[in-house]
Design a protein around this motif. Structure first.
Motif, mmCIF file in Angstrom:
data_model
loop_
_atom_site.group_PDB
_atom_site.id
_atom_site.type_symbol
_atom_site.label_atom_id
_atom_site.label_comp_id
_atom_site.label_asym_id
_atom_site.label_seq_id
_atom_site.Cartn_x
_atom_site.Cartn_y
_atom_site.Cartn_z
ATOM 1 N N PRO A 165 1.212 -0.964 -0.158
ATOM 2 C CA PRO A 165 -0.331 -0.206 0.102
ATOM 3 C C PRO A 165 1.011 1.391 0.097
ATOM 4 O O PRO A 165 0.371 2.250 -0.499
ATOM 5 C CB PRO A 165 -0.823 -0.136 1.149
ATOM 6 N N ARG A 166 2.042 1.280 0.636
ATOM 7 C CA ARG A 166 3.064 2.238 0.885
ATOM 8 C C ARG A 166 3.670 2.260 -0.436
ATOM 9 O O ARG A 166 3.469 3.832 -0.995
ATOM 10 C CB ARG A 166 4.383 2.485 1.280
ATOM 11 N N ASP A 167 3.614 1.852 -1.574
ATOM 12 C CA ASP A 167 3.792 2.263 -2.805
ATOM 13 C C ASP A 167 2.791 2.147 -3.984
ATOM 14 O O ASP A 167 2.584 3.094 -4.718
ATOM 15 C CB ASP A 167 4.561 0.846 -3.284
ATOM 16 N N ALA A 168 1.816 1.906 -3.711
ATOM 17 C CA ALA A 168 0.385 2.237 -4.315
ATOM 18 C C ALA A 168 0.390 3.583 -3.919
ATOM 19 O O ALA A 168 -0.057 4.366 -4.933
ATOM 20 C CB ALA A 168 -0.820 1.293 -3.447
ATOM 21 N N LEU A 169 0.114 4.238 -2.510
ATOM 22 C CA LEU A 169 -0.049 5.495 -2.336
ATOM 23 C C LEU A 169 0.842 6.312 -2.958
ATOM 24 O O LEU A 169 0.498 7.217 -3.568
ATOM 25 C CB LEU A 169 0.004 5.978 -1.087
ATOM 26 N N VAL A 170 2.090 6.092 -3.676
ATOM 27 C CA VAL A 170 3.324 6.563 -4.110
ATOM 28 C C VAL A 170 2.492 7.125 -5.661
ATOM 29 O O VAL A 170 2.521 7.844 -5.726
ATOM 30 C CB VAL A 170 4.105 6.513 -4.047
ATOM 31 N N SER A 171 2.365 6.045 -5.887
ATOM 32 C CA SER A 171 1.790 6.186 -7.524
ATOM 33 C C SER A 171 0.124 6.903 -7.925
ATOM 34 O O SER A 171 0.341 7.562 -8.210
ATOM 35 C CB SER A 171 1.577 4.254 -8.076
ATOM 36 N N MET A 172 0.001 6.684 -6.742
ATOM 37 C CA MET A 172 -1.338 7.182 -6.705
ATOM 38 C C MET A 172 -1.292 9.108 -6.697
ATOM 39 O O MET A 172 -2.167 9.943 -7.187
ATOM 40 C CB MET A 172 -2.444 6.547 -5.224
ATOM 41 N N VAL A 173 -0.731 9.075 -5.593
ATOM 42 C CA VAL A 173 -0.278 10.419 -5.513
ATOM 43 C C VAL A 173 0.335 11.294 -7.068
ATOM 44 O O VAL A 173 0.143 12.165 -7.586
ATOM 45 C CB VAL A 173 0.531 10.585 -4.718
ATOM 46 N N ASP A 174 0.980 10.719 -7.360
ATOM 47 C CA ASP A 174 2.312 11.047 -9.066
ATOM 48 C C ASP A 174 0.989 10.661 -9.586
ATOM 49 O O ASP A 174 1.117 11.532 -10.849
ATOM 50 C CB ASP A 174 3.564 9.279 -9.454
ATOM 51 N N PHE A 175 -0.342 9.690 -9.717
ATOM 52 C CA PHE A 175 -1.174 9.560 -11.141
ATOM 53 C C PHE A 175 -1.961 11.088 -10.903
ATOM 54 O O PHE A 175 -2.170 11.513 -11.532
ATOM 55 C CB PHE A 175 -2.407 8.557 -10.753
ATOM 56 N N PHE A 176 -2.778 11.612 -9.719
ATOM 57 C CA PHE A 176 -3.043 12.004 -9.351
ATOM 58 C C PHE A 176 -2.293 13.846 -9.703
ATOM 59 O O PHE A 176 -3.321 14.656 -10.197
ATOM 60 C CB PHE A 176 -3.797 12.488 -8.161
ATOM 61 N N ALA A 177 -1.746 13.740 -9.953
ATOM 62 C CA ALA A 177 -0.579 15.019 -9.908
ATOM 63 C C ALA A 177 -0.595 15.231 -11.605
ATOM 64 O O ALA A 177 -0.162 15.748 -12.168
ATOM 65 C CB ALA A 177 0.847 15.022 -9.705
ATOM 66 N N GLY A 178 -1.166 14.068 -12.052
ATOM 67 C CA GLY A 178 -0.395 14.113 -13.850
ATOM 68 C C GLY A 178 0.771 13.982 -14.083
ATOM 69 O O GLY A 178 1.208 14.149 -15.180
ATOM 70 N N GLU A 179 1.483 13.331 -12.814
ATOM 71 C CA GLU A 179 3.342 12.114 -13.501
ATOM 72 C C GLU A 179 2.169 11.169 -14.129
ATOM 73 O O GLU A 179 2.281 9.891 -13.206
ATOM 74 C CB GLU A 179 3.428 12.210 -12.572
ATOM 75 N N GLY A 180 2.594 10.989 -15.179
ATOM 76 C CA GLY A 180 2.320 9.387 -16.140
ATOM 77 C C GLY A 180 1.188 8.765 -15.701
ATOM 78 O O GLY A 180 0.840 8.303 -15.291
ATOM 79 N N GLY A 181 0.008 9.952 -15.624
ATOM 80 C CA GLY A 181 -1.293 9.678 -15.066
ATOM 81 C C GLY A 181 -2.543 10.360 -15.434
ATOM 82 O O GLY A 181 -2.066 11.579 -16.232
ATOM 83 N N LEU A 182 -3.948 9.949 -15.441
ATOM 84 C CA LEU A 182 -4.953 11.543 -15.221
ATOM 85 C C LEU A 182 -5.064 11.854 -16.786
ATOM 86 O O LEU A 182 -4.820 13.319 -16.716
ATOM 87 C CB LEU A 182 -4.647 12.111 -14.431
ATOM 88 N N LYS A 183 -4.779 11.343 -17.298
ATOM 89 C CA LYS A 183 -5.001 11.975 -19.029
ATOM 90 C C LYS A 183 -6.326 11.649 -19.633
ATOM 91 O O LYS A 183 -7.128 11.822 -20.688
ATOM 92 C CB LYS A 183 -4.257 11.006 -19.795
ATOM 93 N N PHE A 184 -7.426 11.133 -18.928
ATOM 94 C CA PHE A 184 -8.964 11.421 -18.944
ATOM 95 C C PHE A 184 -9.568 11.828 -17.455
ATOM 96 O O PHE A 184 -9.193 12.164 -16.618
ATOM 97 C CB PHE A 184 -9.479 10.223 -18.904
#
Length: 321
Positions: A165-184
């Protein structure tokens, strides 16, 4: 013969693309929350489409179209029907944070009158060779007909994918911040968490914020998965195993995890021939894809905050050490 239908539960940012890629290699089309690769887009014969129209659409929706003389129009309408059937099953399976396609893409013309029976037909009448993937389901709100069918018939086969879950949280933060994600556009992520985290310039401060906001979806996704984790008819695999050497894991663990999924869905394919293509940097939401990235970005304060809020998840899912 492989199981005709699979339901996969994979909490947000737990490496869903790895499990998705494996299911595609096993011959399944993908429906649900992740964006499938081209090879995972489901294809159906005209006969299967006729069955779908008869089972799930109001008769008037296809009364003026002939499957043989108006094939293109028939396919177009059954494509719309499939989208709406997916919406029906998102509701019946109590998938959390549903996306309303009519709202997100108003020009796509998804509207079609469904048969009332669409809400009561068993899951085994949905299209074959599909793997349905959701981040979270609520077992207390799930359609009891579905649970009875799963209990009695043993299908769909259910797979749970997890990650530290710690890695999932970091990935989620990156995703919501637009780094490698949230393109939709997807709500509430793109309306609430995206703007908030994109307004915070430093990764450490974003993580601090995420650990304080009770609405961040990490806790809900993982807590909803605890019952499935302990269920004897659910096959659990971990990101740390599926990711393989390119993500910091081992090939042996990757093959063994793949072997368990292959056996669970009764596939005859050789795991050794499947694993080398699971790690796909071209996946829609792929960013880093590494084990233990939290160690690079967590501060001592982050570790203490995580232990306070989510420490029980580390213990339950086997990541305490």
């Amino acid at each position: 013969m492989s199981a005709e239908r699979v339901l996969a539960i994979s909490p947000r940012k737990s490496g869903t693309h790895l499990l998705q890629q494996l299911m595609v290699r096993l011959g399944y089309g993908i429906y649900g929350e992740p964006v499938p690769p081209e090879a995972g887009r489901a294809a159906f014969s005209l006969r299967e489409r006729v069955e779908l129209a008869e089972r799930f659409a109001a008769p008037a929706e296809f009364a003026d179209v002939d499957v043989r003389s108006d094939t293109d129009e028939f396919v177009r309408r059954t494509d719309r029907l499939l989208v709406q059937l997916g919406w029906v099953w998102q509701v019946r399976l109590a998938a959390r944070n549903l996306s309303n396609l009519d709202l997100l893409m108003p020009d796509a013309d998804f509207t079609m009158e469904m048969s009332p029976l669409a809400w009561t037909r068993p899951f085994n009448q949905t299209p074959p060779r599909l793997c349905w993937i959701f981040h979270s389901v609520d077992i207390w709100k799930m359609d009891q007909r579905f649970l009875h069918e799963w209990t009695v018939e043993g299908e769909p086969r259910i797979v749970l994918n997890i990650r530290d879950p710690r890695d999932a949280l970091v990935s989620m933060v990156d995703f919501f911040a637009g780094e490698g994600g949230l393109k939709f556009r997807r709500f509430p992520e793109s309306a609430v968490f995206g703007p908030i985290l994109q307004s915070i310039p430093e990764t450490a401060d974003r993580i601090t914020y995420a650990l304080h906001d009770p609405a961040m979806p990490l806790l809900a996704d993982y807590e909803a998965a605890i019952s499935l984790l302990h269920h004897p008819e659910v096959c659990t695999v971990a990101f740390e195993d599926l990711v393989g050497p390119r993500g910091g894991g081992s090939r042996d663990a990757q093959v063994e995890a793949t072997r368990r999924v292959v056996a669970h869905v009764d596939s005859g394919l050789d795991p050794e021939h499947l694993v080398d293509t699971l790690f796909d940097p071209g996946s829609f939401s792929f960013h880093k894809g590494r084990i233990g990235r939290w160690r690079e970005v967590f501060t001592a304060e982050h570790e203490a905050l995580f232990a306070q809020r989510f420490g029980h998840l580390l213990k339950v899912f086997g990541y305490e050490r």
